[in-house]
Enzyme design. Sequence first.
Site, PDB file in Angstrom:
ATOM      1  N   ARG A   1      55.263  10.988  52.419  1.00  0.00           N
ATOM      2  CA  ARG A   1      56.401  10.115  51.355  1.00  0.00           C
ATOM      3  C   ARG A   1      57.600  10.396  51.992  1.00  0.00           C
ATOM      4  O   ARG A   1      58.034  11.477  52.288  1.00  0.00           O
ATOM      5  CB  ARG A   1      56.124  10.554  50.077  1.00  0.00           C
ATOM      6  CG  ARG A   1      57.139   9.905  49.107  1.00  0.00           C
ATOM      7  CD  ARG A   1      56.761   8.450  48.516  1.00  0.00           C
ATOM      8  NE  ARG A   1      57.445   8.104  47.532  1.00  0.00           N
ATOM      9  CZ  ARG A   1      58.725   7.615  47.407  1.00  0.00           C
ATOM     10  NH1 ARG A   1      59.261   7.417  48.762  1.00  0.00           N
ATOM     11  NH2 ARG A   1      59.163   7.071  46.372  1.00  0.00           N
TER      12      ARG A   1
ATOM     13  N   ALA B   1      35.027  33.479  15.764  1.00  0.00           N
ATOM     14  CA  ALA B   1      34.800  34.814  16.492  1.00  0.00           C
ATOM     15  C   ALA B   1      34.919  34.379  18.120  1.00  0.00           C
ATOM     16  O   ALA B   1      34.123  34.370  18.737  1.00  0.00           O
ATOM     17  CB  ALA B   1      33.527  35.495  16.244  1.00  0.00           C
TER      18      ALA B   1
ATOM     19  N   THR C   1      41.504  34.788  26.407  1.00  0.00           N
ATOM     20  CA  THR C   1      42.702  34.073  26.504  1.00  0.00           C
ATOM     21  C   THR C   1      43.682  35.018  27.407  1.00  0.00           C
ATOM     22  O   THR C   1      43.674  36.487  27.505  1.00  0.00           O
ATOM     23  CB  THR C   1      43.476  33.886  25.404  1.00  0.00           C
ATOM     24  OG1 THR C   1      43.660  35.095  24.589  1.00  0.00           O
ATOM     25  CG2 THR C   1      42.423  33.124  24.250  1.00  0.00           C
TER      26      THR C   1
ATOM     27  N   GLU D   1      36.970  33.010  28.986  1.00  0.00           N
ATOM     28  CA  GLU D   1      36.565  34.306  29.486  1.00  0.00           C
ATOM     29  C   GLU D   1      37.782  35.068  28.839  1.00  0.00           C
ATOM     30  O   GLU D   1      38.260  36.027  29.865  1.00  0.00           O
ATOM     31  CB  GLU D   1      36.642  34.051  31.053  1.00  0.00           C
ATOM     32  CG  GLU D   1      35.411  33.387  31.704  1.00  0.00           C
ATOM     33  CD  GLU D   1      34.154  33.980  31.406  1.00  0.00           C
ATOM     34  OE1 GLU D   1      34.112  34.917  30.681  1.00  0.00           O
ATOM     35  OE2 GLU D   1      33.023  33.374  31.886  1.00  0.00           O
TER      36      GLU D   1
ATOM     37  N   TRP E   1      31.397  26.928  21.787  1.00  0.00           N
ATOM     38  CA  TRP E   1      32.057  26.694  23.374  1.00  0.00           C
ATOM     39  C   TRP E   1      31.069  27.041  24.287  1.00  0.00           C
ATOM     40  O   TRP E   1      31.312  27.877  25.331  1.00  0.00           O
ATOM     41  CB  TRP E   1      33.307  27.408  23.049  1.00  0.00           C
ATOM     42  CG  TRP E   1      34.270  27.203  22.157  1.00  0.00           C
ATOM     43  CD1 TRP E   1      34.706  28.079  21.096  1.00  0.00           C
ATOM     44  CD2 TRP E   1      34.900  26.131  21.915  1.00  0.00           C
ATOM     45  NE1 TRP E   1      35.460  27.556  20.357  1.00  0.00           N
ATOM     46  CE2 TRP E   1      35.631  26.194  20.582  1.00  0.00           C
ATOM     47  CE3 TRP E   1      34.854  24.882  22.561  1.00  0.00           C
ATOM     48  CZ2 TRP E   1      36.514  25.058  20.115  1.00  0.00           C
ATOM     49  CZ3 TRP E   1      35.805  23.893  21.838  1.00  0.00           C
ATOM     50  CH2 TRP E   1      36.593  24.043  20.697  1.00  0.00           C
TER      51      TRP E   1
ATOM     52  N   GLU F   1      31.745  32.531  18.643  1.00  0.00           N
ATOM     53  CA  GLU F   1      31.424  31.785  17.657  1.00  0.00           C
ATOM     54  C   GLU F   1      32.930  31.170  17.026  1.00  0.00           C
ATOM     55  O   GLU F   1      33.928  31.317  17.504  1.00  0.00           O
ATOM     56  CB  GLU F   1      30.916  32.570  16.605  1.00  0.00           C
ATOM     57  CG  GLU F   1      29.418  33.043  16.853  1.00  0.00           C
ATOM     58  CD  GLU F   1      28.920  34.047  15.933  1.00  0.00           C
ATOM     59  OE1 GLU F   1      29.261  34.069  14.607  1.00  0.00           O
ATOM     60  OE2 GLU F   1      27.677  34.593  16.125  1.00  0.00           O
TER      61      GLU F   1
ATOM     62  N   GLN G   1      54.557  17.041  39.673  1.00  0.00           N
ATOM     63  CA  GLN G   1      56.133  16.687  39.896  1.00  0.00           C
ATOM     64  C   GLN G   1      56.249  16.327  41.391  1.00  0.00           C
ATOM     65  O   GLN G   1      57.098  15.340  41.803  1.00  0.00           O
ATOM     66  CB  GLN G   1      56.891  18.148  39.638  1.00  0.00           C
ATOM     67  CG  GLN G   1      58.406  17.798  39.706  1.00  0.00           C
ATOM     68  CD  GLN G   1      58.858  16.876  38.344  1.00  0.00           C
ATOM     69  OE1 GLN G   1      57.934  16.960  37.474  1.00  0.00           O
ATOM     70  NE2 GLN G   1      59.855  16.446  38.300  1.00  0.00           N
TER      71      GLN G   1
ATOM     72  N   SER H   1      38.534  35.489  20.423  1.00  0.00           N
ATOM     73  CA  SER H   1      38.725  36.893  20.986  1.00  0.00           C
ATOM     74  C   SER H   1      38.184  38.082  20.245  1.00  0.00           C
ATOM     75  O   SER H   1      38.439  38.851  20.850  1.00  0.00           O
ATOM     76  CB  SER H   1      40.463  36.731  20.859  1.00  0.00           C
ATOM     77  OG  SER H   1      40.894  35.525  21.568  1.00  0.00           O
TER      78      SER H   1
ATOM     79  N   LEU I   1      28.203  34.019  23.423  1.00  0.00           N
ATOM     80  CA  LEU I   1      28.974  35.072  22.841  1.00  0.00           C
ATOM     81  C   LEU I   1      29.672  34.526  21.842  1.00  0.00           C
ATOM     82  O   LEU I   1      29.526  34.985  20.431  1.00  0.00           O
ATOM     83  CB  LEU I   1      29.744  35.664  24.087  1.00  0.00           C
ATOM     84  CG  LEU I   1      30.533  36.708  23.256  1.00  0.00           C
ATOM     85  CD1 LEU I   1      29.764  38.034  22.671  1.00  0.00           C
ATOM     86  CD2 LEU I   1      31.613  37.395  24.577  1.00  0.00           C
TER      87      LEU I   1
END
Length: 380
Positions: free
Chosen positions: A269, A132, A366, A364, A158, A129, A337, A134, A127
């Site tokens: 730990r 192109a 943003t 899929e 992608w 490019e 962390q 979003s 789909l």
Amino acid sequence: MPATRLLPGSEAEDLLKLTRELCEKELLPRAARAEREESFPREVFTLLGRAGLLSLPYPEEFGGGGQPYEIYLQVLEEIGSAWASVGVGVSVHALSCFPLFAFGTDAQRRRWLPGMLSGEQLGAYCLSEAHAGSDPAAMRARAVRDGDSYVLNGAKAWTTHGGRADFYTVMARTSDDGSRGISCFYVPADTPGLEFDKPEEKMGLTGSTTATVRLENVRIPADHLIGAEGQGLAIALAGLDAGRLGIAAVATGLAQSALDHAVAYAKEREAFGKAIIDHQGLGFLLADMAVAVDTARAAYLSAARFKDAGRPYGREASVAKLVATDNAMKVTTDAVQVLGGAGYTRDFPVERFMREAKVMQIFEGTNQIQRLVISRHLAR
């Protein structure tokens, strides 16, 4: 893994048990090395296909599992918790099959769908490019009718499984009529003129091949058009709602795995004479991580139930994708962390989980696009 799941019956319980066993025996032992070596695990998809896990949301008459999305997504979460690259691949494969299933003719479905769902064929979805992403309506790849054929030219960026897939579901422009000028095509991988760039060198999900697909005078029969001319963008957007749920499930699995590693480390730990999980500052951080995972799971299951009930679920899919992937980014960061300096090394997988989570906020659609979708629903 989650302590309990509310499943509708013994069949679903057996399916989740099978998935977990496959993950423990076949996926987990391979994942770290494959990600380190950036090697694509094609054989794993064949294995999952033969176990029936690539076809779960599709009807039994085509070789599918006939499972509701509520169950399929929990299976996908289990796969994502073991190996995110494979989880994403399963979701993309399901997405690549969707246009044919939902918009293809009976003859097309009988011809192609059983092979797609068996695990013997792996799909890719073309789909986006380079200019192109979003805004898919801005795509430039073209398909021109020439007698009993279409000739495709352009580039699709992608592409998950680019150069590795057996078939490509390709969106290309058949007219200059904006969003109504795009059509959908089934393109076998061995079609002359189909070329692939060198795979992208990515920050994470390095076991999943991503590459630009180039279409250079790719000639396919006219009966490889899926749906009607000009229907392609509507087909693509309908598929993306389901694809967003798939990514939400994979992100939830990734976050669950990060939480599990963090809890296990925090129990072993010690600092100042007791396990670090017993220090309130760290215990509360782990509690917040657990809340984030549970919230993500609840969001995708809620959206899945709308889909299974045949009700509109676009807004719910965007909520699930947004919540699950943002939470995965937070949980994986916090897992690093919790492990402290050890978490920053490759001796533990949490640094990989953190790198893998980042792209889930991007593909899929943003998470900024998800907010746009949700805000437009509110405006109505």
